[in-house]
Every structure is written in C-alpha cells, then in structure tokens.
Design an enzyme around this catalytic site. Structure first.
Site, PDB file in Angstrom:
ATOM      1  N   LYS A  73      33.729  24.340  43.366  1.00 24.32           N
ATOM      2  CA  LYS A  73      32.725  24.933  42.475  1.00 24.32           C
ATOM      3  C   LYS A  73      32.884  24.554  41.001  1.00 24.32           C
ATOM      4  O   LYS A  73      31.925  24.599  40.241  1.00 24.32           O
ATOM      5  CB  LYS A  73      32.779  26.470  42.568  1.00 24.32           C
ATOM      6  CG  LYS A  73      32.101  27.042  43.788  1.00 24.32           C
ATOM      7  CD  LYS A  73      32.110  28.563  43.712  1.00 24.32           C
ATOM      8  CE  LYS A  73      31.506  29.163  44.960  1.00 24.32           C
ATOM      9  NZ  LYS A  73      31.388  30.620  44.872  1.00 24.32           N
ATOM     10  N   ASP A 109      25.349  32.840  42.789  1.00 22.65           N
ATOM     11  CA  ASP A 109      26.146  33.991  43.257  1.00 22.65           C
ATOM     12  C   ASP A 109      25.821  35.245  42.434  1.00 22.65           C
ATOM     13  O   ASP A 109      25.527  36.309  42.969  1.00 22.65           O
ATOM     14  CB  ASP A 109      27.649  33.702  43.127  1.00 22.65           C
ATOM     15  CG  ASP A 109      28.157  32.781  44.219  1.00 22.65           C
ATOM     16  OD1 ASP A 109      27.513  32.691  45.278  1.00 22.65           O
ATOM     17  OD2 ASP A 109      29.205  32.143  44.002  1.00 22.65           O
TER      18      ASP A 109
HETATM   19  P1  NDP Z   1      38.634  33.493  44.037  1.00 20.40           P
HETATM   20  O1  NDP Z   1      39.806  33.082  44.832  1.00 20.40           O
HETATM   21  O2  NDP Z   1      38.054  32.566  43.027  1.00 20.40           O
HETATM   22  O3  NDP Z   1      38.959  34.862  43.244  1.00 20.40           O
HETATM   23  C1  NDP Z   1      39.521  35.975  43.871  1.00 20.40           C
HETATM   24  C2  NDP Z   1      39.963  36.998  42.834  1.00 20.40           C
HETATM   25  O4  NDP Z   1      40.555  38.103  43.525  1.00 20.40           O
HETATM   26  C3  NDP Z   1      41.018  36.479  41.860  1.00 20.40           C
HETATM   27  O5  NDP Z   1      40.852  37.124  40.625  1.00 20.40           O
HETATM   28  C4  NDP Z   1      42.325  36.907  42.540  1.00 20.40           C
HETATM   29  O6  NDP Z   1      43.369  37.051  41.602  1.00 20.40           O
HETATM   30  C5  NDP Z   1      41.920  38.262  43.100  1.00 20.40           C
HETATM   31  N1  NDP Z   1      42.742  38.644  44.243  1.00 20.40           N
HETATM   32  C6  NDP Z   1      42.951  37.944  45.382  1.00 20.40           C
HETATM   33  N2  NDP Z   1      43.745  38.628  46.227  1.00 20.40           N
HETATM   34  C7  NDP Z   1      44.077  39.775  45.595  1.00 20.40           C
HETATM   35  C8  NDP Z   1      44.877  40.907  45.936  1.00 20.40           C
HETATM   36  N3  NDP Z   1      45.503  41.001  47.114  1.00 20.40           N
HETATM   37  N4  NDP Z   1      44.975  41.927  45.033  1.00 20.40           N
HETATM   38  C9  NDP Z   1      44.340  41.860  43.849  1.00 20.40           C
HETATM   39  N5  NDP Z   1      43.559  40.820  43.473  1.00 20.40           N
HETATM   40  C10 NDP Z   1      43.418  39.794  44.333  1.00 20.40           C
HETATM   41  O7  NDP Z   1      37.534  33.908  45.097  1.00 20.40           O
HETATM   42  P2  NDP Z   1      35.980  34.143  44.825  1.00 20.40           P
HETATM   43  O8  NDP Z   1      35.822  34.931  43.582  1.00 20.40           O
HETATM   44  O9  NDP Z   1      35.229  32.874  44.950  1.00 20.40           O
HETATM   45  O10 NDP Z   1      35.586  35.023  46.071  1.00 20.40           O
HETATM   46  C11 NDP Z   1      36.024  36.365  46.194  1.00 20.40           C
HETATM   47  C12 NDP Z   1      35.326  36.995  47.373  1.00 20.40           C
HETATM   48  O11 NDP Z   1      33.939  37.073  47.069  1.00 20.40           O
HETATM   49  C13 NDP Z   1      35.444  36.184  48.669  1.00 20.40           C
HETATM   50  O12 NDP Z   1      35.893  37.042  49.676  1.00 20.40           O
HETATM   51  C14 NDP Z   1      34.055  35.763  48.990  1.00 20.40           C
HETATM   52  O13 NDP Z   1      33.779  35.900  50.371  1.00 20.40           O
HETATM   53  C15 NDP Z   1      33.219  36.764  48.227  1.00 20.40           C
HETATM   54  N6  NDP Z   1      31.941  36.178  47.818  1.00 20.40           N
HETATM   55  C16 NDP Z   1      30.823  36.741  48.325  1.00 20.40           C
HETATM   56  C17 NDP Z   1      29.596  36.220  48.021  1.00 20.40           C
HETATM   57  C18 NDP Z   1      28.385  36.842  48.620  1.00 20.40           C
HETATM   58  O14 NDP Z   1      27.331  36.224  48.510  1.00 20.40           O
HETATM   59  N7  NDP Z   1      28.475  38.030  49.196  1.00 20.40           N
HETATM   60  C19 NDP Z   1      29.443  35.049  47.137  1.00 20.40           C
HETATM   61  C20 NDP Z   1      30.704  34.560  46.607  1.00 20.40           C
HETATM   62  C21 NDP Z   1      31.907  35.108  46.966  1.00 20.40           C
HETATM   63  P3  NDP Z   1      44.275  35.771  41.198  1.00 20.40           P
HETATM   64  O15 NDP Z   1      43.370  34.682  40.778  1.00 20.40           O
HETATM   65  O16 NDP Z   1      45.132  36.259  40.082  1.00 20.40           O
HETATM   66  O17 NDP Z   1      45.024  35.410  42.436  1.00 20.40           O
END
Ligand code: NDP
Length: 287
Positions: A73, A109
C-alpha cells in the site's frame, strides 16, 4: 448478429499473502449483478520487491485498475502519476485506476469507513474520537475523520513502535483542523470519559483469532458511546460483544469493506453496484 467481444476488462488485487483476500467474491458478484459480463477481478500474489514489475505488467495488459493490500500500500505510491489529496495525507493507496496508461491512486479504506459510519447514523462533526492502532487502517480512518470535522482524535498504540503513531499525530495536527494526541497503550486501556466514538483499527479479532479482543478496560465503555470495529470477518467480534453488553451502540467492519469495494467499482466501471448483493456474497463465504 450481436457484436462479438471476448476481451476481458481486468481489475484485481496485488497482495502478499493474497489467498485469503475476499475481494474477488464481493466484486464479481457486483459485476454479474450489473451485467458486466466481461469484467474479471483477479487475486494476485505479488512478492515483496516485485511490485514495480507487477505494475509494469498491469500497464502492459491494459488492466483497468488494481487494489493494493499489505505489504504494497505504501510502495505503490512510487509508481503512480496522480494521487488523491487524502491518499497523499494518509501516505497509502489501496486503489489504482489506469486511465490509458496514466495511473491514479486513491485510498478508499477511510472513505468506506466514513460511509459505514454515516449509514449507522453517526456524524463525525465535533466528535471526540479514540482510535486503537496506527497502521494503514488507523491512518486512513483518522485522516478521513479529521477532514470530516472530528474535533479531537486520540491515537492509542503499543509503545514498542511509537514512530508511526507520533508521525500520524503530527500530521493530523499540522494538516487538519482536528486536535490529535498520542497515548501509549500499556495494560488495559481506560476510555476517557468524554469519548464519543471508539474505533478498533487493529487486526485483533480477525479470523482465525476470533476469540481475541483489544486490551481495554471494558467497564469504561458507557452506554452513550458509539463503538466501531474494522474487522469484517467475523463481523460480530468479542470487542463489539463487550460494547453491546454495556448498552453501547456498535457497528461491524463489514460495511467498511463493502463500501470501499463499491467505491472501487464505481471508480473502475463508472457504475454504482448493489451493496446488498455484495454483502450477501460476502456473508456466504464467511459462513
Ligand atoms: P497494520 O498492520 O498496518 O496496522 C495494525 C495496527 O494495529 C498497528 O498500529 C499495530 O501496532 C496494531 N496492533 C497489531 N497487533 C496489536 C496488538 N496485539 N495489540 C495492540 N495493537 C496491535 O494493519 P492495517 O491497519 O492495514 O489493518 C488492521 C486491520 O484492519 C486488519 O485486520 C484488516 O483486516 C482491517 N481492515 C479492514 C478493512 C475493512 O474494509 N473492513 C479495510 C482495511 C483494513 P504496531 O504497528 O506498533 O505493531
């Protein structure tokens, strides 16, 4: 005799891994319903480091467009000719449109999310918002919420990697009217009393980890809070179950998924798809 044209109009998704991406099911159901017989949505696994080649292939095959998902992305920005203002702010593109070799990128998104919020009857204007997570989804949602008039946004993120969250807060403060702050996520997060909208933008709860929920002190959820998840599969997550238990209104991530797919279809084909048809197709695959 009916004119014969067997040329396919190609769109799809570049991701890695790609196999579990449900886009094809939603998009092809919409194409069929719209009578777009020769439109095809391809699920394409593009290895990290191979995106430039894949984009060259897209152009060579005159594909109409592509969705990009993890891990492409951000890198895709390098290969685009034009980028929408909000995608530029977000720093990520999930939808590319190929206009005769000129590539335009947008991020649907956050737009899909905003439409889902509006369908739930919630306006962001003047609202105090808490967003869990500062990744791709968190960035897209926070930028769109800020541009749509949210007054205060708290980004809650695990402190191991503060850079992403801090740069997002800086961007929201410098480029939008919203006031943004960062809170390090340690232990059970207590939702500030004046919060009006709480959003899970982490992958916690996504299949197959269907019993997991973000570390929140759920007793700080009040009944007048609106709680939104981004997780589309399963739609009703443990996070939302906790909100429901406390009498709060909630909304699943399925609407966001369907809305962003519908926006993509409009951008590629110029037609408005039937979202009910898309939702039914998605429900069939997630069971
Ligand atoms: P990213 O990996 O880019 O970001 C995930 C975020 O969540 C980061 O800030 C990460 O922190 C944090 N995180 C991950 N695991 C944990 C945890 N156990 N505890 C606390 N914080 C956590 O993913 P995306 O943002 O691209 O996607 C996130 C979710 O959104 C996905 O599950 C995806 O399916 C969903 N999504 C849904 C969409 C829809 O249309 N419904 C569209 C796009 C996404 P850090 O970076 O510090 O690890």
């Amino acid at each position: 005799m009916k004119e014969q044209n067997f040329l396919d109009n190609l769109v799809g998704v570049f991701g890695h891994p790609a196999a579990e991406n449900p886009g094809v099911v939603i998009q092809e159901a919409a194409f069929e319903n719209l009578g777009l017989e020769r439109w095809r949505f391809l699920t394409i696994d593009v290895d990290p480091g191979k995106l430039e080649d894949a984009i060259a292939g897209l152009k060579a095959m005159k594909m109409r467009g592509i969705n990009t998902t993890l891990p492409h992305k951000i890198e895709v920005l390098k290969y685009l000719d034009e980028i929408s203002p909000s995608a530029k702010l977000i720093g990520a593109v999930n939808t590319v449109v190929n206009n005769d070799g000129v590539l335009f990128g947008d991020n649907t998104d956050g737009k899909g999310f905003m439409e889902s919020l509006s369908q739930a009857g919630i306006s962001p204007v003047g609202k105090r918002v808490v967003i869990l997570g500062a990744g791709g989804a968190g960035r897209a949602i926070s930028v769109e919420m800020a541009l749509a008039g949210a007054s205060h946004i708290t980004i809650v993120n695990i402190p191991q990697d503060e850079k992403m969250a801090l740069s997002l807060v800086e961007l929201l403060n410098s480029e939008t009217e919203a006031e943004a702050v960062y809170t390090a996520w340690e232990g059970d997060y207590k939702i500030p009393e004046d919060t009006e909208i709480l959003i899970n933008a982490t992958p916690i709860g996504l299949y197959p980890n269907i019993d997991e929920k973000p570390q929140v002190d759920y007793d700080t959820i009040r009944s007048d809070l609106f709680v939104q998840d981004v997780i589309p599969n399963p739609a009703f997550t443990p996070f939302l179950r906790e909100a429901e238990k406390r009498g709060a209104r909630w909304n699943t991530g399925m609407g966001m998924l369907i809305n962003q797919a519908a926006i993509n279809i409009k951008m590629w084909t110029g037609k408005d798809p039937d979202k009910d048809v898309m939702t039914e197709a998605f429900k069939k695959v997630i069971g």
